[in-house]
Design an enzyme around this catalytic site. Structure first.
Site, PDB file in Angstrom:
ATOM      1  CE  LYS A  79       4.534  43.576  14.344  1.00 55.10           C
ATOM      2  NZ  LYS A  79       5.826  43.480  15.045  1.00 55.10           N
ATOM      3  CB  SER A 154       6.526  47.390  15.675  1.00 55.26           C
ATOM      4  OG  SER A 154       6.854  46.017  15.655  1.00 55.26           O
ATOM      5  CB  SER A 178       7.898  44.604  18.221  1.00 57.36           C
ATOM      6  OG  SER A 178       8.505  45.768  17.737  1.00 57.36           O
TER       7      SER A 178
HETATM    8  N1  GLN Z   1      11.050  49.304  18.836  1.00 53.91           N
HETATM    9  C1  GLN Z   1      12.153  48.541  18.337  1.00 53.91           C
HETATM   10  C2  GLN Z   1      12.585  49.097  17.017  1.00 53.91           C
HETATM   11  O1  GLN Z   1      12.089  50.083  16.622  1.00 53.91           O
HETATM   12  C3  GLN Z   1      11.786  47.096  18.254  1.00 53.91           C
HETATM   13  C4  GLN Z   1      11.062  46.732  17.020  1.00 53.91           C
HETATM   14  C5  GLN Z   1      10.670  45.297  16.969  1.00 53.91           C
HETATM   15  O2  GLN Z   1      10.850  44.553  17.927  1.00 53.91           O
HETATM   16  N2  GLN Z   1      10.156  44.888  15.816  1.00 53.91           N
HETATM   17  O3  GLN Z   1      13.437  48.574  16.369  1.00 53.91           O
END
Ligand code: GLN
Length: 485
Positions: A79, A154, A178
């Site tokens: 990532k 994400s 994410s």
């Molecule tokens: N979807 C969640 C957010 O927007 C989690 C993001 C993440 O785990 N980096 O914050």
């Protein structure tokens, strides 16, 4: 044979038996990436030349009969929120467009010491902010099961890449889901480790009290393999814990007979897609058949997780993103006439809309006069959440919930509706607030779109999660079904 389809375990066995070379394995993955990434858009930066060179070195070692380490010669993707020395790392943001880290994150150092081969950096929502990869400044990734749909987020590029057999495995980060969310939407396995199990050194910080790095893989066993390598104390991260790292593959085959699995009734409420609910219920029956003791439990704090997370996370985001000031590193606006304008113009142009939204919310809830009402209150709720998890884990060994409320949605469907987008995280964020580990494994399909089930464990009890997830996976084999790309 397309070697890119192998799992970590299969690849290692074949390398050890000299049936394949690391170079062939790397070449097949590169071929697959070149063939499919115009559709999937997983990669922001590739590292093919170094990868091929590294593979040749591994092959020489194997030829000489030297010991092959667990991830040696096996290609992966990372990532773009994790620092890789000399390879551009952007956090999918314009702010870091040309940023070449001077050092490796601890997890990357560990992967390299284990002989892993990095094929490149994978797309995500900028700074990890999002549940669809649509917040990437470089365009969204696409779900290999339906290219018109999001891969989740994400870490969407990483999950899509594993699902599309472009890489053997990936590393993602998980602040509020994410890793698990895109794993669920792409039909692969994703683990968020216990807070403190894996070093965060070199992960671009989002919410420092929530962030963890973890594996995205094709099988549960592969996730255990990666955890064996990346876990453990790190003097560069004071929140890692000096607990010995067990061999996570050791107890996989113990089965789930007698395991007490709690199903929180608060998880099965309005907003959960009825077809997802049905698949989860079938999975629960299946585990019961295998001898698990299923119990309904109550997690009264669960409905407050999302609100609590969307106060605490932006607070930490607003603080962590303060360092991108146009001076130390990252984008600097050339039209600035004075110091103040360097800050304001660089940040105005370098950050996207979602980062700005979170910086503003975070700054607001931390400001004098509002701090007690929002941040402090959210921190108190967080303590209650933690306590409730501790107490429910006196009664059960694992908790079981959906990973996401619905399968992959269409690109563009939610992008102008942040609140609906935030609801995607309803089942995942509370886990990060509690600091406990959780996995998402495939549990079926709705209209050819994958659905994941989430198993949550006690702090530092990844072993039991792996054991149950493995038993479920072996009995059902959902992960054997592949998208047609
Ligand atoms: N979807 C969640 C957010 O927007 C989690 C993001 C993440 O785990 N980096 O914050």
């Amino acid at each position: 044979m397309d070697l890119n389809k192998l799992t970590i375990k299969e690849a290692r066995q074949k390398l050890q038996a000299k049936e394949i070379s690391s170079l062939d394995l790397v070449k097949d993955c590169i071929k697959r990436i070149e063939k499919t990434d115009s559709k999937v858009h997983s990669f922001l930066n590739t590292n093919f030349e170094q990868a091929r060179d590294a593979a040749k070195e591994v092959d020489k070692k194997i030829k000489k009969g030297e010991h092959v380490k667990s991830l040696e010669g096996i290609p992966c993707g990372i990532k773009d929120l994790i620092l890789t020395k000399g390879i551009v790392t952007t956090a999918s943001s314009k702010m870091l467009q040309n940023y070449k880290p001077l050092f490796d994150a601890t997890v990357i150092k560990k992967l390299k010491e284990n002989g892993a081969i990095i094929l490149g950096k994978q797309n995500c929502d900028a700074w990890g902010h999002g549940s669809s990869t649509e917040n990437s400044d470089y365009g969204p990734s696409h779900n290999p099961w339906d290219l018109e749909r999001v891969p989740g987020g994400s870490s969407g590029g990483s999950a899509a890449s594993v699902a599309a057999d472009q890489v053997i495995y990936s590393l993602g980060t998980d602040t509020g889901g994410s890793i698990r969310h895109p794993a669920s939407l792409c039909g692969v396995v994703g683990l968020k480790p216990t807070y403190g199990r894996v070093s965060r050194f070199g992960a671009i910080a989002m919410g420092s009290s929530l962030d963890q790095i973890g594996p995205i893989t094709k099988t549960v066993e592969d996730a255990a393999e990666v955890m064996n390598v990346i876990s453990g104390l790190d003097k560069m991260d004071g929140t890692t814990v000096p607990k010995p790292v067990p061999d996570y593959t050791k107890n996989l085959q113990q089965g789930i007979k007698g395991l007490r699995i709690g199903v929180p009734k608060e998880a099965f409420v309005e907003g959960l897609d009825p077809e997802v609910k049905q698949l989860i219920q079938i999975a629960i029956k299946d585990m019961e058949k295998q001898g698990a003791k299923i119990e309904e439990v109550s997690l009264q704090t669960l409905p407050y997780g999302l609100a609590c997370y969307y106060i605490i996370m932006p607070s930490e985001v607003s603080s962590n993103l303060g360092r991108y000031d146009g001076i130390r590193y990252g984008y600097q606006d050339k039209d600035a006439n004075n110091l103040f304008e360097i800050y304001t113009k660089s940040r105005a142009k370098g950050f996207g809309a979602e980062a700005k939204r979170r910086i503003m919310i975070g700054t607001y809830v931390l400001s004098a006069g509002y701090y007690d009402a929002y941040y402090k209150k959210a921190m108190r709720v967080r303590t209650l959440i933690k306590q409730e998890f501790d107490s429910v884990f006196n009664k059960v060994d694992l908790l079981l919930m959906p990973t996401s409320p619905r399968p992959a949605f269409k690109i563009g469907e939610n992008i102008n509706d942040p609140l609906t987008m935030y609801l995607e995280d309803i089942y995942t964020v509370t886990i990060n607030l509690a600091g406990v580990p959780a996995i998402s494994v495939p549990c079926g399909y709705i209209n050819n779109l994958p659905v994941g089930i989430q198993l949550i464990g006690k702090q530092f009890d990844e072993e039991t999660i792996f054991r149950a997830a493995y038993a479920y996976e072996q009995a059902n084999g959902w992960n054997k079904i592949k998208p047609k790309l």
